[in-house]
Scaffold this motif. Structure first.
Motif, mmCIF file in Angstrom:
data_model
loop_
_atom_site.group_PDB
_atom_site.id
_atom_site.type_symbol
_atom_site.label_atom_id
_atom_site.label_comp_id
_atom_site.label_asym_id
_atom_site.label_seq_id
_atom_site.Cartn_x
_atom_site.Cartn_y
_atom_site.Cartn_z
ATOM 1 N N ALA A 128 0.816 -1.222 0.000
ATOM 2 C CA ALA A 128 0.000 0.000 0.000
ATOM 3 C C ALA A 128 0.844 1.264 0.000
ATOM 4 O O ALA A 128 0.315 2.362 -0.152
ATOM 5 C CB ALA A 128 -0.931 0.003 1.205
ATOM 6 N N ALA A 129 2.163 1.123 0.156
ATOM 7 C CA ALA A 129 3.001 2.320 0.310
ATOM 8 C C ALA A 129 3.389 2.968 -1.006
ATOM 9 O O ALA A 129 3.930 4.068 -1.014
ATOM 10 C CB ALA A 129 4.264 1.973 1.113
ATOM 11 N N VAL A 130 3.144 2.319 -2.128
ATOM 12 C CA VAL A 130 3.646 2.909 -3.372
ATOM 13 C C VAL A 130 2.570 3.406 -4.327
ATOM 14 O O VAL A 130 2.537 4.576 -4.678
ATOM 15 C CB VAL A 130 4.630 1.966 -4.091
ATOM 16 C CG1 VAL A 130 5.019 2.524 -5.448
ATOM 17 C CG2 VAL A 130 5.880 1.789 -3.245
ATOM 18 N N ALA A 131 1.691 2.538 -4.776
ATOM 19 C CA ALA A 131 0.744 2.992 -5.796
ATOM 20 C C ALA A 131 -0.686 2.608 -5.428
ATOM 21 O O ALA A 131 -1.467 2.207 -6.274
ATOM 22 C CB ALA A 131 1.132 2.454 -7.169
ATOM 23 N N GLY A 132 -1.007 2.753 -4.148
ATOM 24 C CA GLY A 132 -2.369 2.479 -3.690
ATOM 25 C C GLY A 132 -2.808 1.093 -4.082
ATOM 26 O O GLY A 132 -2.192 0.093 -3.700
ATOM 27 N N GLY A 133 -3.871 0.997 -4.875
ATOM 28 C CA GLY A 133 -4.460 -0.293 -5.193
ATOM 29 C C GLY A 133 -3.765 -1.078 -6.278
ATOM 30 O O GLY A 133 -4.096 -2.241 -6.522
ATOM 31 N N ILE A 134 -2.794 -0.470 -6.962
ATOM 32 C CA ILE A 134 -2.084 -1.194 -8.018
ATOM 33 C C ILE A 134 -1.018 -2.070 -7.366
ATOM 34 O O ILE A 134 -0.152 -1.554 -6.673
ATOM 35 C CB ILE A 134 -1.375 -0.214 -8.990
ATOM 36 C CG1 ILE A 134 -2.340 0.878 -9.457
ATOM 37 C CG2 ILE A 134 -0.756 -0.958 -10.156
ATOM 38 C CD1 ILE A 134 -1.630 2.053 -10.139
ATOM 39 N N PRO A 135 -1.037 -3.381 -7.583
ATOM 40 C CA PRO A 135 -0.080 -4.246 -6.867
ATOM 41 C C PRO A 135 1.321 -4.201 -7.466
ATOM 42 O O PRO A 135 1.864 -5.211 -7.893
ATOM 43 C CB PRO A 135 -0.719 -5.628 -6.967
ATOM 44 C CG PRO A 135 -1.603 -5.576 -8.162
ATOM 45 C CD PRO A 135 -2.038 -4.155 -8.345
ATOM 46 N N ILE A 136 1.912 -3.030 -7.470
ATOM 47 C CA ILE A 136 3.183 -2.840 -8.181
ATOM 48 C C ILE A 136 4.360 -3.479 -7.445
ATOM 49 O O ILE A 136 5.320 -3.936 -8.073
ATOM 50 C CB ILE A 136 3.442 -1.339 -8.461
ATOM 51 C CG1 ILE A 136 4.640 -1.121 -9.376
ATOM 52 C CG2 ILE A 136 3.628 -0.546 -7.165
ATOM 53 C CD1 ILE A 136 4.432 -1.610 -10.782
ATOM 54 N N ILE A 137 4.290 -3.547 -6.114
ATOM 55 C CA ILE A 137 5.383 -4.190 -5.361
ATOM 56 C C ILE A 137 5.439 -5.674 -5.728
ATOM 57 O O ILE A 137 6.495 -6.220 -6.028
ATOM 58 C CB ILE A 137 5.169 -4.027 -3.838
ATOM 59 C CG1 ILE A 137 5.111 -2.544 -3.453
ATOM 60 C CG2 ILE A 137 6.251 -4.767 -3.051
ATOM 61 C CD1 ILE A 137 6.369 -1.786 -3.699
ATOM 62 N N LYS A 138 4.273 -6.310 -5.728
ATOM 63 C CA LYS A 138 4.219 -7.729 -6.081
ATOM 64 C C LYS A 138 4.687 -7.958 -7.515
ATOM 65 O O LYS A 138 5.425 -8.900 -7.809
ATOM 66 C CB LYS A 138 2.792 -8.251 -5.894
ATOM 67 C CG LYS A 138 2.673 -9.743 -6.090
ATOM 68 C CD LYS A 138 1.343 -10.287 -5.620
ATOM 69 C CE LYS A 138 1.223 -10.359 -4.129
ATOM 70 N NZ LYS A 138 2.013 -11.461 -3.550
ATOM 71 N N SER A 306 -7.384 -2.224 -0.208
ATOM 72 C CA SER A 306 -7.210 -3.403 -1.059
ATOM 73 C C SER A 306 -5.778 -3.927 -0.969
ATOM 74 O O SER A 306 -5.538 -5.128 -0.840
ATOM 75 C CB SER A 306 -7.564 -3.041 -2.514
ATOM 76 O OG SER A 306 -7.115 -4.020 -3.412
ATOM 77 N N ALA A 307 -4.818 -3.002 -1.019
ATOM 78 C CA ALA A 307 -3.410 -3.402 -0.954
ATOM 79 C C ALA A 307 -3.036 -3.898 0.434
ATOM 80 O O ALA A 307 -2.319 -4.899 0.584
ATOM 81 C CB ALA A 307 -2.522 -2.227 -1.360
ATOM 82 N N VAL A 308 -3.512 -3.223 1.463
ATOM 83 C CA VAL A 308 -3.202 -3.643 2.837
ATOM 84 C C VAL A 308 -3.742 -5.056 3.088
ATOM 85 O O VAL A 308 -3.041 -5.918 3.617
ATOM 86 C CB VAL A 308 -3.809 -2.647 3.860
ATOM 87 C CG1 VAL A 308 -3.752 -3.224 5.271
ATOM 88 C CG2 VAL A 308 -3.088 -1.302 3.802
ATOM 89 N N VAL A 309 -4.973 -5.295 2.666
ATOM 90 C CA VAL A 309 -5.576 -6.610 2.937
ATOM 91 C C VAL A 309 -4.917 -7.699 2.079
ATOM 92 O O VAL A 309 -4.765 -8.834 2.523
ATOM 93 C CB VAL A 309 -7.113 -6.566 2.763
ATOM 94 C CG1 VAL A 309 -7.721 -7.951 2.904
ATOM 95 C CG2 VAL A 309 -7.730 -5.614 3.795
ATOM 96 N N ALA A 310 -4.477 -7.362 0.869
ATOM 97 C CA ALA A 310 -3.719 -8.343 0.070
ATOM 98 C C ALA A 310 -2.455 -8.748 0.818
ATOM 99 O O ALA A 310 -2.096 -9.929 0.861
ATOM 100 C CB ALA A 310 -3.375 -7.763 -1.312
ATOM 101 N N ASP A 311 -1.785 -7.777 1.424
ATOM 102 C CA ASP A 311 -0.596 -8.091 2.236
ATOM 103 C C ASP A 311 -0.960 -8.972 3.421
ATOM 104 O O ASP A 311 -0.228 -9.902 3.770
ATOM 105 C CB ASP A 311 0.038 -6.789 2.747
ATOM 106 C CG ASP A 311 1.007 -6.162 1.740
ATOM 107 O OD1 ASP A 311 1.388 -6.843 0.769
ATOM 108 O OD2 ASP A 311 1.387 -4.993 1.943
#
Lengths: 433, 433
Positions: A128-138, A306-311
């Motif tokens: 969640a720290a980079v591009a909100g809902g886009i799963p760019i870290i993954k 969305s990103a936090v819960v995916a993590d």
């Protein structure tokens, strides 16, 4: 298996969003993880009668919460550097996994935090720290793991992109659109973080680390904001077939890595050029796959939740199926980081858009082009604009050149008697190779 | 830790690409996995002196290779249903993890293969089977795991998109562009798989399964190709502000799930509309994050190898850090699948573009609009085109309507004495909610 127990610290827009998403989507999430997720604590200073907090312990003492034995994962959503950092370290020390959306904290203190997490065999998850809902870290850390990353360029601040989009579509001046963005709640009362590129630099720091396997080096990111861009520049860029975007760019150059956030002219046909308003997008050039792009909402309660819960789901799976719960993927994408040289601004290589206001007299254009030529700079296009208040704006686009040469050329152009005001310089990237 | 040992079956474009990527990028990949990857076997019928196969055992007997004890992971890149299926099952039976790019095999026989993998505690990894280098499986299965997926729409066949892009940009007829695509090597000599949507339906089958947690049901995908689209339709769509794309769509509707591949009019402002040529893209609407899009090269040696090797890296990490090596993520995204009703074509709800060639006489338009109205169909726009060879083409765009109603209306319009030829019908999606 027993439920995995969470403590959510902070019940602002994102914290409340995470709580509600976990509650509303509990059935579908359980189908994915095969395991119950239970929120045991929330850290909040204000009562929240609007939320369903039944059976959840509430406290304003966050340090106390992260020490509780009935907490497996801490969700840090209070933001800022302090007291977030102390709470983070305390949570790690007590063996808790940590999920966060705190880009400032990770970019500025991440090396210490990740080292502490490694030492205590827990992980810090930060999608969640980079591009909100886009799963760019993954995507960067796993999806493109086969590749050597060549560069990435991102629209990673929605407020800045909203301002530039409005300036282009409605020919409005910067200050005017900024005021509207503040009224709409996109920009903070102090808009420095967004419009001066600091927020984007935080995010770029994280992206660059996982792209190249280098330590987090926020202090080495060259950062330039969009407040000097005029509606004129936006319009001239359009006429030349370009679009001005505030990009975060990390590029592997022959002598080191460029880390930079600045307004950038990009060709209109580039996919990034079609990302409008508060949307975010990251384009990545990688050795095997070529260029791919990831776009969507980069901020807001729903997307960030969305990103936090995916993590959280990833961590629940890791706790359930890996030997020590520390997961299978190195936190910063690589098992060992490399200290690759970070280039200074003078060493960057980019194309340039220059705008010079000059007296309307014979020979001035020749003077300018001679200066550029003497500095080894090739001109790609020239646009001489109609006279404006007794001055003629000359717009020049150049081929890529090392920035120290451009500094030299600009100081010479600035010194010409016919030149008025500052030479406007905006970097230009074709993004096609 | 000992190296993880691979057998690569098939040394075509993708197989050779995987071998070369693993060799060229070995150092960076080792930094990511912390563990050596070693290719012990390749399955090929022809000698490949152009590749570095030093120390690698070569054989044309693929069944024999997958039984070898010095193989941990089998990379199946031979394609097709047989003998790929037998080899797959043999590999699984011998406890090998399997990585594949074989969309046809998984879409048509996947339920059996995944069940066998579960039974033998191994995993089948298939990132390369859907959108080439775009890590869409990882995004759907993990990155968006917090969300309830509402719909997805993808340009998942590059050949088809190349043809439609050329038809639009150069006003060329279908057959002409198809011939060029064949000459360029984009389309096979038998182009049915691509242009009739079978390839896209295979990929959609996989995407829908991981989006909704349903079994693989290729036989329930409604599939329609692009061979009937005329250059005229492409041009009329343009005039109405739309673009025709060959989409694979999976949508959660009130009474079940729609699985469909067909030409589709989408508004030009939709991000998918800007995906041109052989590029692929998938747009996903999910409950918490909203709409995100993922785009890039969907085929070719490099991009496909990128996805295969990303899967290999995931598996190396899983073998190294999970208890039984079977990974932390359910193969089809959910621990348990649900048998949700799949709607038939007559139950789909979409907007429509209709083109009817009629005699140029009074009252015909009134007849047509009366039929639509009687069937409960609202008209969104009408475009009456200039007379063409004594006929007047009438183009009508409608609001969304259940397809059985549209069938009824079209058969009535078809029966009008003034109607000539077939009524052209193309579905229309706004993709905005």
């Amino acid at each position: 298996m027993k439920p995995v127990r969470l403590a959510i610290l902070g019940l602002g827009t994102v914290g409340a969003g995470v709580l509600q998403l976990l509650q509303e989507n509990a059935k579908e999430i359980k189908r994915r993880t095969g395991r119950e997720i239970q929120i045991t604590h929330v850290g909040t200073r204000r009562p929240r009668p609007d939320l369903n907090l039944e059976g959840i312990q509430q406290s304003a003492n966050l340090l106390e919460i992260v020490r509780q034995p009935d907490v497996d994962v801490v969700i840090e959503l209070i933001g800022g550097l302090s007291p977030a950092k102390e709470i983070f370290l305390e949570a790690i020390k007590h063996g808790k996994q940590v999920v966060t959306a705190n880009k400032a904290l990770l970019a500025e203190c991440g090396n210490e935090l990740f080292a502490s997490a490694d030492q205590h065999t827990v992980q810090i998850a930060y999608e969640a720290a980079v591009a909100g809902g886009i799963p760019i870290i993954k995507v960067m850390r796993e999806g493109l793991a086969a590749n050597r990353i060549e560069w990435l360029a991102g629209i990673i601040n929605g407020t800045g992109n909203f301002i530039l989009t409005e300036m282009r579509d409605k020919a409005r001046p910067f200050a005017d659109v900024l005021k509207e963005a503040q009224e709409l709640g996109y920009a903070e009362a102090d808009p420095t973080f967004d419009v001066e590129g600091i927020d984007a630099a935080h995010k770029l720091t994280l992206l660059a680390s996982i792209a190249f396997g280098i330590p987090l080096q926020f202090d080495k990111v060259y950062t330039e904001g969009i407040s000097k861009i005029t509606a004129q520049d936006v319009q001239y860029a359009e006429e030349l077939g370009f679009c001005i975007k505030h990009l975060g760019i990390a590029r592997r150059a022959p002598k080191g890595i460029e880390l930079r956030v600045h307004p950038t002219l990009i060709p209109k046909e580039q996919p990034l050029a079609s990302i409008n308003g508060v949307q975010n997008a990251v384009s990545v050039k990688a050795s095997a796959v070529g260029q791919t792009m990831y776009s969507g909402p980069g901020a807001g309660g729903g997307p960030t939740a969305s990103a936090v819960v995916a993590d959280i789901i990833d961590i629940v799976r890791d706790i359930s199926y890996t030997e020590d719960g520390s997961g299978t993927i190195p936190q910063l994408a690589f098992e060992s980081l490399e200290d690759i040289n970070i280039l200074s601004r003078e060493e960057f290589t980019t194309g340039y858009y220059l705008r010079v206001n000059v007296d309307d007299r014979t020979g001035v254009l020749a003077n300018i082009t001679t200066i550029l030529s003497n500095c080894g700079i090739s001109i790609d296009a020239i646009l001489q604009q109609p006279r404006l208040k007794n001055r003629v704006p000359i717009v020049i686009m150049t081929d890529p050149i090392v920035e120290s040469k451009m500094d030299e050329a600009i100081s010479q152009i600035q010194a010409l008697p016919a030149t008025h005001g500052e030479v406007m310089r905006i970097r230009l990237e074709s993004l096609d190779s």
